[in-house]
Design a protein around this motif. Structure first.
Motif, PDB file in Angstrom:
ATOM      1  N   THR A  46      -6.954   4.597  -9.325  1.00  0.00           N
ATOM      2  CA  THR A  46      -6.124   3.500  -8.843  1.00  0.00           C
ATOM      3  C   THR A  46      -7.006   2.347  -8.399  1.00  0.00           C
ATOM      4  N   VAL A  86       1.987   1.892  -3.506  1.00  0.00           N
ATOM      5  CA  VAL A  86       0.880   2.448  -4.299  1.00  0.00           C
ATOM      6  C   VAL A  86       0.753   3.941  -4.037  1.00  0.00           C
ATOM      7  N   SER A 101      -6.340  -1.486  -6.299  1.00  0.00           N
ATOM      8  CA  SER A 101      -5.407  -2.412  -5.676  1.00  0.00           C
ATOM      9  C   SER A 101      -6.097  -3.743  -5.388  1.00  0.00           C
ATOM     10  N   CYS A 138      -2.291  -1.942  -8.724  1.00  0.00           N
ATOM     11  CA  CYS A 138      -1.518  -2.865  -7.889  1.00  0.00           C
ATOM     12  C   CYS A 138      -2.268  -4.191  -7.868  1.00  0.00           C
ATOM     13  N   SER A 160      -7.149   1.313   1.679  1.00  0.00           N
ATOM     14  CA  SER A 160      -6.231   1.739   0.624  1.00  0.00           C
ATOM     15  C   SER A 160      -6.327   3.225   0.321  1.00  0.00           C
ATOM     16  N   LEU A 174       3.164  -3.443  -9.917  1.00  0.00           N
ATOM     17  CA  LEU A 174       2.601  -2.097  -9.915  1.00  0.00           C
ATOM     18  C   LEU A 174       2.669  -1.561 -11.337  1.00  0.00           C
ATOM     19  N   ARG A 176       0.831  -1.210   0.000  1.00  0.00           N
ATOM     20  CA  ARG A 176       0.000   0.000   0.000  1.00  0.00           C
ATOM     21  C   ARG A 176       0.869   1.265   0.000  1.00  0.00           C
TER      22      ARG A 176
END
Length: 229
Positions: free
Chosen positions: A117, A43, A119, A148, A65, A224, A40
């Motif tokens: 984004t 990211v 993740s 991610c 996140s 990533l 995290r």
């Protein structure tokens, strides 16, 4: 419904995550051997959120996140299609604008966000190509995407050990710490079926993203990926 199948029907996946919402963050920390928190942080560095920027955190779950972006002063929209996850997140962070949404049909206008984004969630969307195009659509020109996702270790011996952990060690560990261990069997299977790092990069390019690049974390267990609109 306790476990989704690899054809990833949205209702099945949403229901599965509803079942694990309460302990999801704790379980991830245990199963990743503490690496999830480090991922995290990487990211957050890649997104590089700035004050007053608008950030979409897709598949945000409980918004764990999202917190680094909030701390950077950005306006963050946590979006997820699991209502169970969103409810838990809203209890923990009542001031955040949690939004229910499907990654294949995002409830936002074109050119809305400075950065988008996701993740560990792209893998769970039924059509990856559609999701990548939707992320592109809602990003401002010049904006960025950071993905991610679990990926494929680059060293063959490590890859073998990792695969053994996923399919043999992960389910019993999940049974000990999770309210729905079958969900983590699905997650292990979906990781094995996921595209390689170069394959995902090519999919990003096909969706319109420019300057696509990726970086491996923890030997390629996680990758990533980044791109610019």
């Amino acid at each position: 419904m306790t476990r989704a199948s690899l054809d990833k029907q949205p209702r099945e996946v949403a229901s599965m995550f509803d079942d694990v919402a309460e302990k999801y963050d704790l379980t991830n920390d245990v199963l990743s051997l503490g690496q999830a928190r480090l991922w995290r942080k990487e990211v957050a560095k890649a997104v590089d959120a700035r004050p007053a920027q608008k950030i979409l955190d897709l598949a945000a779950g409980t918004a764990t996140s999202s917190q680094p972006f909030v701390q950077a002063g950005a306006y963050v929209v946590p979006c997820d299609f699991s209502l169970g996850m969103l409810r838990v997140g809203k209890q923990r962070h009542p001031w955040m604008p949690f939004t229910a949404g499907d990654g294949m049909k995002l409830p936002f206008k074109d050119d809305t966000f400075d950065a988008v984004t996701i993740s560990f969630g792209l893998r769970n969307i039924q059509d990856t190509d559609v999701a990548l195009r939707e992320l592109y659509r809602v990003t401002k020109p010049g904006g960025r995407v950071v993905i991610c996702e679990f990926s494929h270790p680059t060293a063959a011996p490590f890859r073998t050990v990792y695969t053994e952990y996923l399919m043999r060690a992960l389910p019993p560990v999940a049974r000990a710490v999770s309210s729905n261990p079958d969900a983590y069997v699905y997650l292990a299977e979906s990781i094995r079926a996921w595209p390689t790092q170069p394959e995902l990069a090519a999919m990003l390019q096909q969706a319109g993203w420019n300057k696509v690049a990726w970086r491996n974390l923890t030997g390629g267990i996680v990758a990533l990926h980044r791109g610019i609109k």
